[in-house]
Scaffold this active site. Structure first.
Site, mmCIF file in Angstrom:
data_model
loop_
_atom_site.group_PDB
_atom_site.id
_atom_site.type_symbol
_atom_site.label_atom_id
_atom_site.label_comp_id
_atom_site.label_asym_id
_atom_site.label_seq_id
_atom_site.Cartn_x
_atom_site.Cartn_y
_atom_site.Cartn_z
ATOM 1 N N GLU A 1 -40.364 -43.594 -15.352
ATOM 2 C CA GLU A 1 -39.641 -43.033 -16.481
ATOM 3 C C GLU A 1 -38.846 -44.118 -17.184
ATOM 4 O O GLU A 1 -38.081 -44.847 -16.544
ATOM 5 C CB GLU A 1 -38.689 -41.964 -15.904
ATOM 6 C CG GLU A 1 -38.430 -40.801 -16.772
ATOM 7 C CD GLU A 1 -39.605 -39.834 -16.905
ATOM 8 O OE1 GLU A 1 -40.641 -40.025 -16.242
ATOM 9 O OE2 GLU A 1 -39.472 -38.908 -17.713
ATOM 10 N N GLU B 1 -36.220 -36.289 -4.912
ATOM 11 C CA GLU B 1 -35.739 -37.310 -5.845
ATOM 12 C C GLU B 1 -35.291 -36.676 -7.152
ATOM 13 O O GLU B 1 -35.444 -35.469 -7.347
ATOM 14 C CB GLU B 1 -36.787 -38.390 -6.071
ATOM 15 C CG GLU B 1 -38.069 -37.898 -6.657
ATOM 16 C CD GLU B 1 -39.123 -39.010 -6.727
ATOM 17 O OE1 GLU B 1 -38.931 -40.093 -6.180
ATOM 18 O OE2 GLU B 1 -40.157 -38.750 -7.352
ATOM 19 N N CYS C 1 -0.054 -23.251 -44.074
ATOM 20 C CA CYS C 1 1.141 -23.188 -44.906
ATOM 21 C C CYS C 1 0.987 -23.919 -46.237
ATOM 22 O O CYS C 1 1.891 -23.899 -47.064
ATOM 23 C CB CYS C 1 2.360 -23.727 -44.151
ATOM 24 S SG CYS C 1 2.334 -25.520 -43.942
ATOM 25 N N CYS D 1 5.914 -24.135 -40.463
ATOM 26 C CA CYS D 1 4.487 -23.839 -40.678
ATOM 27 C C CYS D 1 4.136 -22.746 -39.670
ATOM 28 O O CYS D 1 4.306 -22.934 -38.455
ATOM 29 C CB CYS D 1 3.632 -25.082 -40.426
ATOM 30 S SG CYS D 1 1.879 -24.678 -40.272
ATOM 31 N N LYS E 1 -35.736 -27.085 -11.857
ATOM 32 C CA LYS E 1 -34.978 -27.416 -13.066
ATOM 33 C C LYS E 1 -33.574 -26.818 -12.980
ATOM 34 O O LYS E 1 -33.397 -25.643 -12.662
ATOM 35 C CB LYS E 1 -35.678 -26.847 -14.310
ATOM 36 C CG LYS E 1 -37.048 -27.458 -14.580
ATOM 37 C CD LYS E 1 -36.984 -28.778 -15.342
ATOM 38 C CE LYS E 1 -36.737 -28.650 -16.811
ATOM 39 N NZ LYS E 1 -37.891 -28.439 -17.653
ATOM 40 N N LYS F 1 -35.112 -35.775 -11.088
ATOM 41 C CA LYS F 1 -36.026 -35.631 -12.231
ATOM 42 C C LYS F 1 -35.332 -36.265 -13.426
ATOM 43 O O LYS F 1 -34.404 -35.696 -14.009
ATOM 44 C CB LYS F 1 -36.341 -34.163 -12.483
ATOM 45 C CG LYS F 1 -37.422 -34.005 -13.542
ATOM 46 C CD LYS F 1 -37.991 -32.599 -13.525
ATOM 47 C CE LYS F 1 -39.214 -32.481 -14.414
ATOM 48 N NZ LYS F 1 -39.063 -32.950 -15.762
ATOM 49 N N SER G 1 -48.519 -33.649 -14.883
ATOM 50 C CA SER G 1 -47.154 -33.198 -15.133
ATOM 51 C C SER G 1 -46.646 -32.528 -13.846
ATOM 52 O O SER G 1 -47.270 -32.684 -12.796
ATOM 53 C CB SER G 1 -47.172 -32.228 -16.297
ATOM 54 O OG SER G 1 -45.872 -31.892 -16.632
ATOM 55 N N LEU G 2 -45.575 -31.794 -13.926
ATOM 56 C CA LEU G 2 -45.060 -31.131 -12.723
ATOM 57 C C LEU G 2 -44.925 -29.641 -12.965
ATOM 58 O O LEU G 2 -44.606 -29.215 -14.086
ATOM 59 C CB LEU G 2 -43.674 -31.697 -12.371
ATOM 60 C CG LEU G 2 -43.627 -33.095 -11.767
ATOM 61 C CD1 LEU G 2 -42.205 -33.636 -11.805
ATOM 62 C CD2 LEU G 2 -44.136 -33.079 -10.326
HETATM 63 S S1 IVH Z 1 -43.749 -37.194 -10.583
HETATM 64 C C1 IVH Z 1 -47.936 -36.328 -10.218
HETATM 65 N N1 IVH Z 1 -41.186 -37.719 -10.353
HETATM 66 O O1 IVH Z 1 -41.248 -35.297 -15.403
HETATM 67 C C2 IVH Z 1 -46.476 -36.246 -10.383
HETATM 68 N N2 IVH Z 1 -42.035 -37.121 -12.478
HETATM 69 O O2 IVH Z 1 -42.104 -32.652 -16.135
HETATM 70 C C3 IVH Z 1 -46.044 -36.484 -11.750
HETATM 71 N N3 IVH Z 1 -40.342 -37.113 -14.241
HETATM 72 O O3 IVH Z 1 -44.420 -36.290 -16.420
HETATM 73 C C4 IVH Z 1 -44.719 -36.920 -11.965
HETATM 74 N N4 IVH Z 1 -38.645 -37.741 -12.986
HETATM 75 O O4 IVH Z 1 -42.448 -37.922 -16.786
HETATM 76 C C5 IVH Z 1 -42.177 -37.370 -11.175
HETATM 77 N N5 IVH Z 1 -38.941 -38.259 -10.029
HETATM 78 C C6 IVH Z 1 -39.930 -37.896 -10.830
HETATM 79 C C7 IVH Z 1 -39.722 -37.658 -12.206
HETATM 80 C C8 IVH Z 1 -40.816 -37.260 -12.988
HETATM 81 C C9 IVH Z 1 -39.036 -37.419 -14.217
HETATM 82 C C10 IVH Z 1 -41.081 -36.679 -15.432
HETATM 83 C C11 IVH Z 1 -42.444 -37.283 -15.569
HETATM 84 C C12 IVH Z 1 -43.355 -36.101 -15.581
HETATM 85 C C13 IVH Z 1 -42.458 -35.004 -16.045
HETATM 86 C C14 IVH Z 1 -42.960 -33.643 -15.665
#
Ligand code: IVH
Length: 733
Positions: free
Chosen positions: A189, A126, A426, A448, A329, A128, A97-98
């Site tokens: 995605e 890039e 009214c 009215c 975010k 999200k 995840s991030l």
């Molecule tokens: S990179 C190892 N890049 O956000 C890096 N994730 O909150 C893992 N997501 O699980 C992900 N846009 O589903 C990456 N440009 C982007 C993204 C992205 C959306 C999602 C992805 C990840 C989640 C984490």
């Protein structure tokens, strides 16, 4: 989990003793685990992302203070989860995840930490994408399997469904410089285009199904259908954002891998950018923060990654997130709140508009308590019931909107909204203005109190007579007083004849500005009543005197403001200005026939009919006569035709770009207009000439491209005097 409100209350974690901290921690962990299950396994969250983030934040705070509480089951150690509806599959490489951050300062802190291991590294920025992560495995160029993320180690096999997404190729294209690898695990995605989302929800409600809370849920719900044909009927799309296990391809950088993916036919985002400095990263964050609603899909932030793969490897990952990337975010634009009631307001042209009364919430920089629901059909289409938990969205400067109900949070006590049959102000029977009109209207236009109050408030506002001290409450007092029994105004005809003696006896109930409910006098336990325009001693209040003085001054406002103040349906400031400019005299507008009105630039047939209709009503014409008698301006002074500049540019359409010596931009435009020309802002084939001053912009290039004639800034005055240069058509087709 039964009490929805309890899940979103935030507790301050500071100074908690260990036992209390442990209790809170366990409660939070259980709540978060349940919310994750709803989000990942059921695609049906009951709280917004922002509220979820807040719970997580609190959990992390407690964990930081009391690390001994943390165990392997902690939500901070988990990456998603999965349902049992699909066959489980193990990812070749763990899907991470991030790490989320919520300020640019935190992005800088991340960059500083990273630079210790990877000095001088370049950043790849890039979007999200707010969608659903999937893992695609290509073996010798063929799509062998597609899976959801699941818990990061094991996902669900959704191959048949993903195969229906047009953006996902079944076979990789061989490409110059990029041999198709033996094994390629791609992460990306799946998203639901924003524009299609509202249409889908309307169709869901029509079919008696629960609407989706947002495009992400719509994507998840569409992808995880048992029947792939169902997935195929939804406009899902895909963007790649990373790689997993590989054989036969060794990317040097993230950007290098995107180039290869694109070459093989796998879409990467068109917006990624590699930059050298943090300032450029912040510029990217701001740029896409501004543009976020112009994109085909929703985004909830910006991802910043180290571009160089060797640096990524050196930094590695924690159990959950890579150290070489961070997600900034955006501030939340969506929250969940309770729909307390649906009320109906009456507008100045009588339209009955249902609106949501919400439990007040803070979203995108402001406190929201009300949101329009437009009309009864919209309430139905959204599928909301009174008492629902709803998703409220306030995107940037856009007005707040109720997106959808959170159906899974229903208790059964919710009630359907029924559009009232009678005007709430009214009591007249509401009806459509004409056949097929979806809006209901109160037909009692003249008296009215709701309609009249709204018209008065509009008339005293900025785009009409601009009467200081005549605000909304003053307008209410004039039309809906507690005493005397008869309001001083029957319609707006008498507004310029008001006299202070009539105002003094007017009494109103004092209302709470937030709730709108009457205030109660603690002594008498009755509603609090005051004279609105008089002091306790019965003397005129200063504001009342000022209001009358301002009304007197307002009589000389230009004609377009007078026209706008009439509240003619469809006539706003733009049409009012067009009418005033064309006729210069209200009597000429009254006499004009419909075709003449419709032919005016900025008027058209709908407005022309509305204007004609308005003047056929007797009490409307009485308003005009009473205002005229009171001294309100009925015609604009026009310059004497003999003094008018020669109309050298009659019919010409001119665009001005760059600085013209001796003129401001407005001054140059006014000079063209005074010669009968029109000034427009964009260049088209219909443009007669582009005046190019010093440092002209892209309009100059466009003129060259379209072959539109160009007048140099130094020749501007000559053009004013003599007209367009030789050979230029004044009405180019
Ligand atoms: S990179 C190892 N890049 O956000 C890096 N994730 O909150 C893992 N997501 O699980 C992900 N846009 O589903 C990456 N440009 C982007 C993204 C992205 C959306 C999602 C992805 C990840 C989640 C984490």
């Amino acid at each position: 989990m039964s009490d929805q409100a309890a899940t979103i209350s935030r507790v301050s974690t500071e100074d908690l003793d260990f036992d209390t901290a442990r209790q809170r921690y366990e409660q939070l962990a259980a709540e978060i685990t349940e919310h994750r299950r709803r989000y990942f396994a059921e695609d049906a969250p009951t709280i917004s992302d922002a509220q979820y983030d807040e719970l997580m934040h609190e959990l992390v705070e407690i964990e930081t203070r009391h690390p001994e509480l943390k165990n392997a089951d902690s939500p901070t150690e988990q990456v998603g989860t999965f349902s049992e509806a699909f066959t489980p599959v193990r990812h070749l490489e763990k899907m991470l995840s991030l790490q989320d951050v919520f300020s640019t300062d935190d992005v800088r802190t991340w960059a500083e930490r990273v630079s210790e291991e990877a000095a001088g590294a370049r950043y790849l920025c890039e979007l999200k994408i707010d969608g659903l992560a999937v893992d695609l495995v290509y073996e010798n160029g063929r799509l062998a399997r597609a899976a959801t993320r699941g818990d990061g180690v094991t996902g669900e096999d959704v191959s048949a469904n993903v195969a229906t997404i047009k953006a996902v190729p079944h076979n990789l294209k061989p490409a110059d410089g990029f041999d198709v690898p033996e094994l390629l695990e791609v992460r990306g995605e799946v998203y639901f285009p924003t524009a299609d989302f509202n249409r889908l929800n309307e169709a869901q409600v029509e079919a008696g199904k629960a609407p989706f809370a947002n495009p992400r849920n719509a994507a998840a719900g569409s992808l995880r259908q048992k029947d792939p044909a169902k997935t195929a009927s939804r406009p899902l799309s895909f963007i790649s954002h990373g790689l997993g296990s590989l054989s036969g391809f060794e990317p040097q950088s993230q950007s290098h891998s995107y180039a290869a993916l694109e070459a093989w036919g796998l879409p990467a985002s068109p917006y990624w950018r590699v930059v050298d400095t943090m300032d450029e990263v912040f510029a990217y964050i701001h740029e896409f923060g501004d543009k976020r609603h112009e994109l085909v899909h929703e985004i909830d932030g910006i991802v910043v990654k180290l571009d160089d793969i060797a640096s990524q490897r050196r930094l590695g990952a924690t159990s959950r997130t890579p150290r070489w990337a961070v997600a900034y975010k955006f501030p939340p634009e969506e929250v969940n709140t309770r729909l307390l009631d649906i009320k109906v307001s009456i507008g100045r042209t009588g339209r009955a508009t249902p609106y949501a009364v919400l439990e007040p919430v803070h979203v995108a920089g402001s406190e929201v308590e009300f949101a329009t629901l437009h009309n009864a059909d919209q309430v139905k289409a959204k599928g909301v019931k009174v008492g629902d938990t709803v998703v409220l969205r306030k995107a940037g400067d856009v007005i707040p909107e109720v997106v959808a109900p959170v159906v899974v949070a229903r208790t059964g006590a919710e009630t359907d909204f029924v559009m009232p049959e009678r005007c709430p102000e009214c009591g007249s029977a509401l009806a459509p203005a004409s056949e097929g009109d979806i809006d209901l209207r109160c037909p009692n236009s003249r008296s009215c109190p709701g309609q009249l109050r709204e018209r008065l408030a509009y008339l005293s506002g900025r785009s009409c007579f601009d009467v200081d001290r005549m605000g909304y409450i003053a307008c209410s007092a004039l039309v809906q007083p507690l005493a005397p029994a008869e309001p001083v105004l029957q319609d707006e005809g008498g507004v310029f004849d008001l006299h202070i003696d009539e105002l003094l006896p007017i009494k109103v109930v004092v209302r709470d500005p937030d709730s709108g409910l009457p205030k109660i006098d603690p002594k008498t336990e009755e509603e609090k009543v005051v004279t609105y325009f008089a002091t306790k001693a019965g003397e005129p209040k200063k504001t009342a005197v000022q209001m009358l003085e301002n009304l007197d001054k307002a009589k000389s406002q230009p004609l377009w403001r007078v026209i706008n103040a009439l509240s003619i349906r469809h006539v706003g400031p733009v049409a009012a200005q067009a009418l005033a400019e064309h006729f210069g005299d209200l009597d000429r507008i009254i006499e004009a026939d419909e075709t003449e009105l419709a032919d005016i630039d900025g008027v058209g047939p709908t407005i022309a009919t509305a204007v004609k209709d308005w003047f056929t009503v007797d009490w409307h014409r009485d308003i005009i006569e009473r205002w005229r008698a009171a001294g309100v301006r009925m015609r604009d002074e026009r310059p004497d035709p003999a003094q008018r500049a020669p109309q050298t540019l009659e019919g010409a359409s001119v665009v001005i770009t760059g600085a013209i010596s001796g003129y401001t931009r407005e001054g140059a435009a006014a000079a063209v207009k005074s010669r009968g020309g029109k000034v427009t802002s964009s260049v088209s084939k219909k443009t007669s000439a582009v005046v190019a001053g010093d440092k002209p912009g892209s309009k100059y290039d466009k003129a060259v491209k379209l072959g539109v004639s160009i007048v140099p800034g130094e020749e501007f005055e000559q053009m004013l005097a003599d007209g367009l240069p030789e050979g230029v058509e004044s009405e180019a087709e």
